[in-house]
Design a protein around this motif. Structure first.
Motif, PDB file in Angstrom:
ATOM      1  N   PRO A 370     -24.020  -4.252  33.665  1.00 26.90           N
ATOM      2  CA  PRO A 370     -25.207  -4.685  32.943  1.00 26.90           C
ATOM      3  C   PRO A 370     -25.808  -5.581  33.830  1.00 26.90           C
ATOM      4  CG  PRO A 370     -23.682  -3.936  31.484  1.00 26.90           C
ATOM      5  CD  PRO A 370     -22.675  -3.846  33.016  1.00 26.90           C
ATOM      6  N   ARG A 371     -26.866  -6.137  33.779  1.00 24.76           N
ATOM      7  CA  ARG A 371     -27.835  -7.588  33.948  1.00 24.76           C
ATOM      8  C   ARG A 371     -28.266  -8.016  32.851  1.00 24.76           C
ATOM      9  NH1 ARG A 371     -31.291  -4.629  38.714  1.00 24.76           N
ATOM     10  NH2 ARG A 371     -29.746  -3.610  39.477  1.00 24.76           N
ATOM     11  N   GLN A 372     -28.614  -9.557  33.374  1.00 26.26           N
ATOM     12  CA  GLN A 372     -29.164 -10.668  32.029  1.00 26.26           C
ATOM     13  C   GLN A 372     -30.651 -10.615  32.201  1.00 26.26           C
ATOM     14  OE1 GLN A 372     -26.633 -12.205  29.994  1.00 26.26           O
ATOM     15  NE2 GLN A 372     -29.395 -12.614  28.939  1.00 26.26           N
ATOM     16  N   TYR A 373     -30.841 -10.147  31.181  1.00 25.00           N
ATOM     17  CA  TYR A 373     -32.535 -10.137  30.765  1.00 25.00           C
ATOM     18  C   TYR A 373     -33.093 -10.969  30.183  1.00 25.00           C
ATOM     19  CZ  TYR A 373     -32.955  -5.492  33.708  1.00 25.00           C
ATOM     20  OH  TYR A 373     -33.114  -4.638  35.344  1.00 25.00           O
ATOM     21  N   ALA A 374     -32.151 -10.854  29.017  1.00 24.73           N
ATOM     22  CA  ALA A 374     -32.392 -11.951  27.580  1.00 24.73           C
ATOM     23  C   ALA A 374     -33.174 -13.599  29.008  1.00 24.73           C
ATOM     24  CB  ALA A 374     -31.885 -12.345  26.564  1.00 24.73           C
TER      25      ALA A 374
END
Length: 473
Positions: A370-374
């Motif tokens: 998973p990546r950081q989008y927020a």
């Protein structure tokens, strides 16, 4: 009226306003980059169809007067431009009344978007941004000291955000009372972040400490916001630390960040306020009137908050002036994901070449970390999480999404991380299957490099060709 202003919060107001403008910028940028596929004239839930069905009085919006994709884009990018101007401090360089109008522009534009956003904009942080943004209109600029009443009302919002969330947990899932919810939450939350796998594998006793600390922060600390300084500042700082912990553990759009922005308004930051002339009478009258209105409108949210039948994330007026908040009253024990696949075969079979569509934020390929989008908000990914909980959440839009995938629609494919089909070779059939996902163990991660392990559960949507997708939509 000497009590009307609080000059000691001069620096706090400055930081609050610039930070809030940053949240506005993210919100408008999210709208500008995603609206065509979600809400546009050929979107999954088109705005023109919505405004024909819902009257202006129920959902006030500029788009009741006129809608086109170009007009929506103009509104969204205008919101971005005004947000950048506010970040740069333009409101400090103009007269007070002009600054108020300048802050009113992003609020009115975003209200117009939220009120026609339907399912895609049904999240609590949309109303929270509007409620905070409305109060920001009356916070003043360099011509006046911060009004005490507006600062108080900002704390009142922060209190309701935290206290309401704490109550919904105590009244909801028993795992909150048993301190066991975080045994599951990091794995089953809507959109895990890059550190969520590690949070999930923290020792069980530490998870219980996390839950207990959450209860203290949400049920005890908010009361301290209304105590004298420096206690109120300490309470706000503790809330900010808790929100930063949540930022690290998952992708919750801008919910955590706007809560931090709210907490800034309660801080008493060091700094000298300049000497100012008296506060204009018209400004005092306007602030007093707005404060009285918001206190009056707080009745229904307060009744809801103290009720045993408490609901979360609801607006009680079409302008979203005073709302009720809360999150994760219940926590899923098992994670399900809808996996969407397409095939170029003319006759779909189980042994056909089924190619998987990769979404940007939601889990798909077990080896994709998973990546950081927020604080950026991936609206389709969030709703796919709800769809996995129950097909009812997807009934209004899933069929249209499948139709757009069968067409290789450019705007829809922009919402995805990767399409398995070339632009000029769309799939002949698309299907969706439900899988159970769980985090791998440390040993499994080292052996396979995969952070997820998934197991097929059942068919979610049978193989569907374009003509059938059109009928389903």
């Amino acid at each position: 009226m000497e009590w009307f202003t609080a000059p000691e919060y001069w620096v706090s107001r400055l930081v609050f306003q610039r930070a809030l403008a940053c949240v506005y910028l993210v919100a408008f940028l999210t709208a500008a980059l995603q609206f065509r596929a979600l809400l546009g004239e050929r979107g999954m839930l088109p705005i023109p169809r919505f405004v024909r069905r819902v009257p202006f009085r129920r959902a006030p919006s500029l788009f009741h007067l006129h809608y086109s994709d170009r007009f929506f884009a103009v509104c969204a990018w205008t919101g971005c431009a005004v947000s950048v101007a506010l970040i740069a401090g333009l409101d400090s360089l103009v007269p007070l009344w002009t600054a108020m109008l300048l802050w009113l522009v992003p609020w009115a534009l975003y209200l117009s978007i939220v009120n026609v956003g339907q399912t895609w904009y049904g999240f609590g942080w949309e109303s929270l941004l509007l409620e905070v943004g409305f109060l920001a209109v009356f916070l003043g600029n360099d011509e006046v000291a911060p009004p005490f009443l507006v600062l108080f009302l900002l704390r009142w919002i922060l209190f309701r955000v935290e206290f309401g969330a704490g109550l919904i947990k105590l009244r909801g899932d028993e795992c909150w009372r048993k301190l066991t919810c975080l045994d599951h939450h990091h794995e089953t939350q809507p959109m895990p972040g890059p550190l969520s796998w590690f949070f999930h594998h923290l020792p069980g006793p530490l998870h219980r400490v996390e839950v207990a600390a959450n209860h203290v922060t949400q049920l005890v600390v908010p009361v301290l916001l209304f105590t004298p300084q420096p206690i109120a500042t300490a309470a706000a700082c503790l809330m900010m630390v808790t929100q930063l912990w949540l930022v690290l553990s998952g992708n919750f759009s801008w919910l955590n960040w706007i809560t931090i922005v709210l907490a800034v308004s309660a801080l008493r930051l060091p700094g000298e306020a300049p000497s100012l002339p008296g506060t204009p009478l018209w400004y005092e009258v306007v602030v007093l009137a707005v404060a009285a209105l918001l206190v009056f409108l707080s009745y229904r949210p307060v009744v809801n908050m103290i009720s045993r039948a408490q609901v979360m994330n609801r607006s009680f007026d079409p302008l979203h002036l005073v709302n009720t908040y809360g999150a994760f009253g219940s926590v899923s024990r098992v994670r399900y994901e809808v996996v969407v696949e397409g095939t170029p075969d003319d006759v779909p079979r189980e042994d056909s070449e089924w190619r998987e569509y990769e979404f940007k934020g939601k889990p798909g390929d077990p080896r994709h970390w998973p990546r950081q989008y927020a604080p950026y908000h991936l609206r389709l990914d969030w709703m796919m999480w709800f769809a996995a909980l129950s097909p009812a959440y997807a009934g209004a839009w899933f069929g249209v999404m499948v139709e757009r995938l069968l067409e290789n629609d450019r705007d829809t494919l922009k919402l995805l991380r990767r399409s398995p089909f070339p632009p000029d070779e769309p799939p002949r059939y698309v299907r969706a299957r439900l899988f159970r996902y769980r985090y791998t163990s440390w040993r499994e991660l080292r052996a396979t490099g995969a952070c997820w392990e998934r197991t097929y559960v059942r068919e979610f949507l049978p193989p569907t060709r374009l003509a059938v997708a059109v009928q389903r939509s």
